[in-house]
Design an enzyme around this catalytic site. Structure first.
Site, mmCIF file in Angstrom:
data_model
loop_
_atom_site.group_PDB
_atom_site.id
_atom_site.type_symbol
_atom_site.label_atom_id
_atom_site.label_comp_id
_atom_site.label_asym_id
_atom_site.label_seq_id
_atom_site.Cartn_x
_atom_site.Cartn_y
_atom_site.Cartn_z
ATOM 1 N N LYS A 206 0.730 -1.237 0.027
ATOM 2 C CA LYS A 206 0.013 -0.090 -0.093
ATOM 3 C C LYS A 206 1.052 1.328 -0.031
ATOM 4 O O LYS A 206 1.757 1.287 0.592
ATOM 5 C CB LYS A 206 -0.978 -0.005 1.338
ATOM 6 N N CYS B 84 -2.732 9.366 -6.764
ATOM 7 C CA CYS B 84 -4.092 8.832 -5.767
ATOM 8 C C CYS B 84 -5.049 9.785 -5.850
ATOM 9 O O CYS B 84 -4.926 11.143 -6.022
ATOM 10 C CB CYS B 84 -3.391 9.156 -4.218
ATOM 11 N N ASN C 60 -3.456 3.907 -12.560
ATOM 12 C CA ASN C 60 -4.302 3.795 -11.192
ATOM 13 C C ASN C 60 -5.717 3.994 -11.475
ATOM 14 O O ASN C 60 -6.104 3.882 -12.841
ATOM 15 C CB ASN C 60 -3.757 5.361 -10.477
ATOM 16 N N GLY D 71 -8.268 -3.294 -14.807
ATOM 17 C CA GLY D 71 -9.193 -3.838 -15.457
ATOM 18 C C GLY D 71 -8.846 -5.463 -15.862
ATOM 19 O O GLY D 71 -9.681 -6.327 -16.571
HETATM 20 O O1 RRO Z 1 -5.645 4.875 -0.744
HETATM 21 C C1 RRO Z 1 -6.321 5.387 -1.890
HETATM 22 O O2 RRO Z 1 -7.693 6.193 -1.825
HETATM 23 C C2 RRO Z 1 -6.005 5.232 -3.280
HETATM 24 C C3 RRO Z 1 -4.860 5.343 -3.502
HETATM 25 BR BR1 RRO Z 1 -3.297 6.042 -2.642
HETATM 26 C C4 RRO Z 1 -4.548 5.146 -5.063
HETATM 27 O O3 RRO Z 1 -3.181 5.200 -5.436
HETATM 28 N N1 RRO Z 1 -5.481 4.718 -5.767
HETATM 29 C C5 RRO Z 1 -6.763 4.396 -5.464
HETATM 30 O O4 RRO Z 1 -7.446 4.042 -5.971
HETATM 31 N N2 RRO Z 1 -6.948 4.801 -3.879
#
Ligand code: RRO
Length: 309
Positions: free
Chosen positions: A46, A130, A193, A247
């Site tokens: 993460k 993000c 992402n 996907g």
């Molecule tokens: O933690 C998130 O909300 C998140 C991150 Br860091 C990311 O890179 N991609 C995503 O869909 N959620």
């Protein structure tokens, strides 16, 4: 014939072709150990930040057969705890560990990069994309800031660097990022992402399914955008291996991302939905596709989708 999926990319050996994408269920030592024990060819963490973060209020994740939406908000224990976890994990697995990180400014980014470079992680993944931090634009949509972050990270690190990019739906902006990457020369491009600011409504309940309403969409609906992004980076930067994400719900999806130009494939939503057995299942199905088309390695299939004459 059993296919050999092992490969070397960016100076790192991978024992397979399918890995977890940073995001779901990859924070604690138990979660990461579960990934290490699966067929995933790497263990991606993460995204970590300087300070511990609780993330957004629940519910912040919702799934369906087609994929998922999340507004997690970067929940993580902070980089010091994450480094301890990475170092512990490295004692237990030979698989490459990909440490995802994201600073909220240049100083934080450099601090994280330095510290993770001194950890037992094998690859550093700078997450510039993000979608879930309220009031903070995605850095990957701002090329000068992206270049500043990447350049400074390069100065303080020696490990292979991956850059996690946003989904681009504008070719000119994507080409501007290509120019940045030509100068910075990361060892890997990880794309895409989730697509941010999506919304899912449960019509029966007339309810928006997550707080705070909008989130990053993953799974089948984002596959064409993933393929389009992978292909453009592959055509412009053919020497930079691409971790194709977006996907991949089965082996045929993985094959499509590879035909577009991905050298290896990351799985987010399908792992969140089905758990760590999904990596082996997808890789097996990928093997069937490769053999059906006469390929004996993943490398032979990379970028082989051709345009209509
Ligand atoms: O933690 C998130 O909300 C998140 C991150 Br860091 C990311 O890179 N991609 C995503 O869909 N959620």
């Amino acid at each position: 014939m059993v296919l050999d999926f092992s490969t070397e990319l960016g100076g790192v050996k991978f024992p397979g072709a399918v890995m977890n994408a940073s995001g779901p269920n990859d924070t604690t030592i138990d979660e990461l150990w579960g990934i290490a024990c699966s067929e995933s060819c790497a263990v991606t963490t993460k995204t970590t930040t300087i300070l511990p973060r609780p993330g957004n209020s629940q519910p912040r994740y919702w799934e369906a057969e087609w994929g998922s939406i999340n507004s997690s908000g970067l929940p993580n224990p902070g980089y010091l705890a994450m480094i301890e976890t990475i170092n512990q994990l490295k004692l237990r697995t030979p698989k490459p560990i990909i440490a995802s990180f994201s600073g909220f400014n240049l100083d934080e980014t450099v601090t994280l990069a330095k510290a993770l470079n001194a950890s037992k992680a094998d690859i550093l993944e700078l997450n510039l994309s993000c979608p879930n931090i309220a009031g903070k634009p995605q850095v990957a949509y701002d090329c000068p800031t992206s270049e500043a972050y990447l350049t400074e990270v390069r100065k303080v690190t020696t490990k292979p660097l991956a850059v996690k990019l946003s989904p681009y739906t504008d070719g000119v902006m994507q080409d501007a990022m290509v120019d940045v990457l030509r100068r910075v020369k990361p060892e890997f491009i990880a794309t895409i992402n989730s697509i941010g600011n999506g919304m899912v409504i449960d019509a029966d309940k007339k309810l928006i399914v997550i707080k705070p309403k909008w989130g990053g969409v993953g799974g089948s609906p984002i596959k064409p955008i993933a393929i389009g992004n992978i292909r453009r980076f592959y055509e412009r930067l053919p020497d930079v291996p691409i971790i194709g994400i977006g996907g991949v719900m089965n082996g045929k999806d993985a094959f499509e991302l590879i035909l577009a130009g991905a050298s290896t494939v990351g799985v987010g939503s399908a792992y969140a939905i089905h758990g760590p057995d999904v990596f082996g299942k997808i890789q097996k199905e990928l093997g069937v596709e490769l053999q059906k088309h006469g390929y004996s390695t993943v490398a032979e299939a990379v970028g082989q989708a051709r345009p209509i004459d």
